[in-house]
Scaffold this active site. Structure first.
Site, PDB file in Angstrom:
ATOM      1  N   GLY A 152      58.669  36.282  87.552  1.00 40.60           N
ATOM      2  CA  GLY A 152      59.547  36.097  86.406  1.00 40.60           C
ATOM      3  C   GLY A 152      60.124  34.698  86.400  1.00 40.60           C
ATOM      4  O   GLY A 152      60.080  33.996  87.424  1.00 40.60           O
ATOM      5  N   GLY A 204      63.444  33.757  85.328  1.00 38.35           N
ATOM      6  CA  GLY A 204      64.901  33.713  85.084  1.00 38.35           C
ATOM      7  C   GLY A 204      65.508  32.430  85.643  1.00 38.35           C
ATOM      8  O   GLY A 204      64.940  31.809  86.543  1.00 38.35           O
ATOM      9  N   CYS A 208      84.883  15.752  86.236  1.00 37.42           N
ATOM     10  CA  CYS A 208      85.048  16.814  85.242  1.00 37.42           C
ATOM     11  C   CYS A 208      86.261  17.691  85.548  1.00 37.42           C
ATOM     12  O   CYS A 208      86.773  18.374  84.672  1.00 37.42           O
ATOM     13  CB  CYS A 208      83.790  17.653  85.162  1.00 37.42           C
ATOM     14  SG  CYS A 208      83.308  18.348  86.737  1.00 37.42           S
ATOM     15  N   ASN A 209      86.701  17.676  86.790  1.00 36.73           N
ATOM     16  CA  ASN A 209      87.819  18.543  87.152  1.00 36.73           C
ATOM     17  C   ASN A 209      89.128  17.816  87.364  1.00 36.73           C
ATOM     18  O   ASN A 209      90.147  18.459  87.638  1.00 36.73           O
ATOM     19  CB  ASN A 209      87.482  19.324  88.424  1.00 36.73           C
ATOM     20  CG  ASN A 209      86.607  20.508  88.122  1.00 36.73           C
ATOM     21  OD1 ASN A 209      86.672  21.052  87.034  1.00 36.73           O
ATOM     22  ND2 ASN A 209      85.778  20.893  89.069  1.00 36.73           N
ATOM     23  N   ALA A 264      66.359  32.540  89.355  1.00 38.44           N
ATOM     24  CA  ALA A 264      65.138  32.512  90.165  1.00 38.44           C
ATOM     25  C   ALA A 264      64.590  31.093  90.238  1.00 38.44           C
ATOM     26  O   ALA A 264      64.130  30.632  91.294  1.00 38.44           O
ATOM     27  CB  ALA A 264      64.098  33.452  89.577  1.00 38.44           C
TER      28      ALA A 264
END
Lengths: 459, 282
Positions: free
Chosen positions: A191, A193, A51-52, A196
């Site tokens: 949570g 997220g 990809c790079n 996390a």
């Protein structure tokens, strides 16, 4: 004379809108490699596409393909690129510079995130595709072997890969500074997220004993728990869960502190003051910063983890100096191999010429020699051979050690009355035999060839 | 009686090896890359401990009994046991960084032993001290070595705690083992030190009772030694008991270990100043 040429486009020379158009999807790599191998003068070739970066390495006879050769090839294989001027984005390197660049790419010194482990696997993958297409010969085999060896040495002899540069991984590495054995530790995920979750995934990989998910939305929490083979607990049981947890990863959308000093004081008492590692990735923060004043609690928020990552990145940059020294050493080894190999056809030509001279002189004196006894005649022939060998030995050495074979050959050919044109090297047809003779199966089958470690900057 | 030149030579060799090991461990901390010869400092340490073992056996041979009566002898035995304990830990791959401190202490201790030997080479040959007092001296010395190890581990714990709280991530940080490992080592060495100290004191009290008919010696030096030993014992007993009660973990335990060792070392130094080369409590 064999010429090594490399051209490419990477994240330093081209913006993402160019890179995304120039990258080869996996299924297009083999046809592209076949096409490249059919180009005039190309003896061996390698095509690396991630990809790079897209890198093309060619081994040609006597001349370096010019940059236009590569832009033409890229445009030919990517019709959509026709409207983009590629030359400004293209870097072009020859001989030792080209090899050094490939070594640096394989050792992840040229990566966007220096030291990331995927690139070595991607180079191996590209090599394997080219090998299947029979575009690998002795030169590319040697370059590949040395590149992998460089990457291994850089990983084992420098600290470049030991320092995490992603926030979630940095949190896990910090956990290792607090806890000795992760197999008896439990993690509480407050949570759901994204960061996390990534941290939880890393911790799971580290082999923690248990993972508990706690969210305000039970449905979402249960799905998340199932995904990570974790237990789900309701937010009402936070205090009980805190007593059991050794690490807490907090990433809720709450705009108040979920964990306050008083909650933590009670929890610490219940857990017998065992150390507790708290990671607050939420913005706004979910854990009262005053908690860090409590004994045996270690609180890190998103900024703290960023500073860990930045510090590690700086350390990695420092380590690149040592890594480049390894690259130089491996390059010197390759250059020695190359000069030994390049001198072979010249030495053979010189030997053929002197043998012819020796033979004609022996024939000229055949009448005199014929009257000698058989044994003495043999001794004279041996003497002639020995004299020629002794006299030529320094010339062979000069050729083997010469950094400029063309110049050396020019002088030698003048001295010995030979054609100043360099004797030809391997023909393209030799590619298959030599590549099969020097198959790097051992390198490819080594544990190092295992492809990217999941979870880190994958493309 | 004069110190044997062979014993002096062996001690000098041991101190040289300890210095070498210290330098190698220091390089490990300072250099950014992992060393190519990780066995080198351990080998230097093993060399040092072998030479020092020979020196200690020669001393015991000259005296004809366990000779740990003077500061010189006690110091030599202390550094020897410290290095030996570290080599065991190194074998268990627990805390390589400890080597930096252990070999610094071992080098300085053997250097002091050499210094004392060179400056006052004449000393009185002591009469055999008997089985109980021999055991007492060995156990107290081993207790001191355990306390020293516990002290170093506690210092490392506080340092790592400081780094983690202040978010300092340097090379030294990356070399220190985890807090949990350090806390565990601290618990083990404190417990071991407490056992050595307790049994050592019990043997001294039995010996005192046999000789003087009382468990507390009459002489002022003896009373001072008893007071010092009692304070140290209290500190270590508190460490062990508070740990059992689960309230004293990590940082608090580290503070207690540090204070325990400081009292222990202060007692030994104070007694050494009074003793003038003979056994402290005699």
């Amino acid at each position: 004379m064999i010429k090594i040429t490399l051209a490419g486009v990477n994240h330093k020379t081209a913006p993402v809108d160019v890179r995304e158009r120039i990258a080869y999807p996996k299924e297009h790599l083999s046809p592209a490699v076949r096409l490249l191998a059919q180009e005039e003068n190309v003896l061996e070739c390698l095509l690396l596409s991630t990809c790079n970066r897209v890198e093309i390495l060619t081994i040609t006879s006597n001349i370096h393909p010019d940059p236009e050769f590569f832009t033409r090839f890229l445009s030919k294989t990517h019709p959509a690129l026709a409207s983009i001027p590629l030359r400004p984005h293209l870097y072009y390197k020859t001989d030792s510079e080209a090899v050094e660049h490939l070594f640096e790419v394989t050792a992840s010194l040229d990566s966007m995130v220096v030291g990331e482990p995927q690139i070595t696997g991607q180079v191996k993958e590209a090599f394997e595709i080219c090998r299947q297409e029979n575009t690998i010969g002795p030169y590319l085999s040697q370059i590949f072997q040395r590149a992998v060896s460089t990457a291994k040495r850089v990983r084992s002899e420098t600290a470049i890969s030991h320092l995490p540069v992603s926030i979630s991984y940095a949190a896990c590495q910090l956990a290792r500074k607090i806890f000795q054995d992760m197999s008896n530790k439990s993690v509480l995920l407050l949570g759901g997220g994204e960061m996390a979750q990534l941290t939880a995934r890393h911790m799971k990989k580290m082999g923690v004993r248990s993972l508990t998910v706690m969210t305000r939305d039970p449905e979402k929490g249960k799905v998340l728990a199932a995904e990570y083979e974790a237990a789900y607990a309701s937010m009402d049981t936070l205090e009980e869960a805190m007593a059991d947890a050794d690490m807490v990863v907090c990433s809720t959308g709450a705009d108040t502190y979920l964990l306050t000093v008083s909650v933590m004081e009670k929890a610490m008492e219940r857990r017998g003051y065992r150390p507790l590692f708290l990671i607050d990735i939420a913005v706004p923060r979910n854990i009262d910063p005053d908690i860090s004043r409590l004994a045996n609690t270690f609180l890190y928020n998103i900024d703290d983890l960023k500073s860990v990552v930045e510090s590690n990145q700086r350390e990695r940059e420092m380590e690149t100096y040592a890594a480049r020294e390894i690259v130089r050493q491996e390059l010197a080894q390759f250059q020695k191999w190359r000069s030994d190999r390049s001198a072979v056809p010249l030495i053979q030509a010189l030997r053929r010429h002197t043998e012819k001279l020796q033979q004609s002189e022996l024939e000229r004196f055949s009448r005199t020699l014929d009257v000698l006894p058989e044994e003495t005649r043999k001794q004279v022939v041996i003497l002639a051979q020995s004299l020629v060998n002794k006299m030529l030995h320094p010339t062979y050495q000069t050729l083997r050690n010469s950094s400029n074979l063309e110049e050396a050959w020019e002088w030698i050919s003048r001295c010995y009355g030979l054609s100043p044109e360099l004797p030809s090297q391997e023909a393209p047809l030799q590619r298959d035999e030599s590549s099969s003779a020097e198959k790097q199966s051992s390198v490819l089958e080594s544990p190092q060839s295992s492809f990217p470690i999941p979870g880190e900057q994958s493309c | 009686m004069k110190i044997s030149p062979l014993e002096l030579l062996l001690l000098e060799m041991a101190s040289g090896f300890y210095l070498g090991a210290f330098v190698l461990y220091l390089l490990e901390v300072l250099l950014p890359r992992p060393t190519r010869v990780p066995w080198a400092p351990v080998t230097a340490g093993v060399g040092g401990v072998l030479f020092q073992s020979l020196a200690i056996f020669i001393r015991f041979g000259f005296q004809g009994h366990v000779a740990l009566l003077s500061l010189r002898e006690a110091l030599s035995f202390f550094s020897w046991s410290l290095v030996l304990a570290f080599l065991y830990l190194e074998h268990q791959k627990k805390a390589r960084i400890l080597g930096l401190f252990i070999f610094a202490i071992a080098f300085l201790s053997t250097l002091m032993v050499i210094g004392i030997s060179v400056h006052s080479p004449l000393f009185a040959a002591t009469a055999p001290i008997g089985f109980l007092l021999s055991l007492h001296t060995i156990l107290i010395d081993l207790g001191l070595a355990s306390a020293a190890l516990s002290f170093i581990v506690a210092l490392l714990y506080l340092l790592l705690d400081f780094f983690l709280r202040r978010k300092i991530f340097n090379r030294f940080f990356s070399r220190i083992p985890s807090l949990e490992t350090l806390d565990q080592l601290n618990t083990n060495f404190s417990g071991l030190g407490f056992v050595f100290l307790t049994t050592g004191l019990i043997f001294a009290m039995i010996w005192s009772w046999e000789k003087f008919g009382t468990t507390i010696p009459h002489a002022s030096q003896g009373r001072l030694a008893f007071l010092g030993a009692f304070l140290v014992w209290i500190a270590y007993a508190a460490t062990v008991l508070l740990r059992w009660s689960r309230r004293f973990r990590g940082k608090q335990a580290a503070y207690l270990s540090i204070s325990g060792f400081l009292i222990f070392a202060a007692t030994i130094v104070a007694l050494a100043l009074f003793s003038k080369g003979s056994h402290f409590i005699l």
